[in-house]
Design a protein around this motif. Structure first.
Motif: not given
Length: 204
Positions: A94-98, A103-105, A145-151, A173-174
């Motif tokens: 499992f890796t994440r590359r945006d 966002f992309m996993w 990132d969504m948590d940090r943006a509060g969305l 991404k919103p």
């Protein structure tokens, strides 16, 4: 939940150093609460290549780095390989590359056809859940990132595809996240970065 301004203020509170090396801008953050974050950006595109965190150890030790964005395999200790403790190469990875817009996993070593996968958003627990109809794989993960943006998380933002034994999941991404990322990049541009071969980085 937090807000983009909270995240930006948190970054501004950190002691920061930057280094340009091998076509990457490497930024190290040391926060007043003891946490550390390291990021790497492509110098030409400003794409985020790596983000990792280190928290203080439970007994006050240095702690270990945890990868948020990037390939965890890069940081696997070589000693583990020589001692025969490395994970099987056939296990799902499992890796994440945006990308700029999503966002992309990637989950490698998943051989099942695309109709096997069920990807849902758990809005209450703020995570994405991956299930297979054959019950061979289950994974849930947050989007920090969504948590940090509060969305809020939304099911409609999720897409996925499967090819070459790899499941690719994207979350669009919103606008709030795109604006937050723009502000962060503007903040990082203020940093004076050392070049590879310089004696030390310049703290902000």
């Amino acid at each position: 939940m937090a807000s983009p301004s909270d995240w930006l203020s948190y970054l501004q509170s950190a002691e920061k150093t930057a280094l340009v090396q091998d076509g990457k801008k490497k930024v190290h953050f040391k926060f007043p609460d003891g946490k550390e974050m390291a990021e790497e950006y492509d110098v030409k595109t400003n794409d985020l290549l790596l983000r990792k965190w280190k928290k203080k150890g439970t007994l006050g030790g240095a702690g270990t780095w945890e990868i948020e964005v990037g390939d965890p395999q890069v940081f696997r200790p070589a000693a583990m390989e020589t001692q025969g403790m490395v994970e099987s190469s056939s296990n799902p990875i499992f890796t994440r590359r945006d990308t700029k817009k999503a966002f992309m996993w990637r989950i490698r070593n998943l051989p099942y056809p695309v109709e096997t996968y069920n990807i849902t958003v758990d809005t209450d627990n703020r995570c994405v859940i991956v299930r297979t109809t054959n019950k061979k794989y289950y994974k849930k993960f947050p989007i920090p990132d969504m948590d940090r943006a509060g969305l809020p998380l939304e099911q409609r933002a999720v897409n996925y595809a499967h090819a070459n034994n790899t499941l690719v999941i994207t979350y669009e991404k919103p606008a709030g996240v795109l604006e937050m990322e723009r502000q962060v990049l503007q903040e990082l541009k203020k940093l004076k970065a050392s070049r590879d071969g310089d004696v030390e980085c310049n703290p902000s």
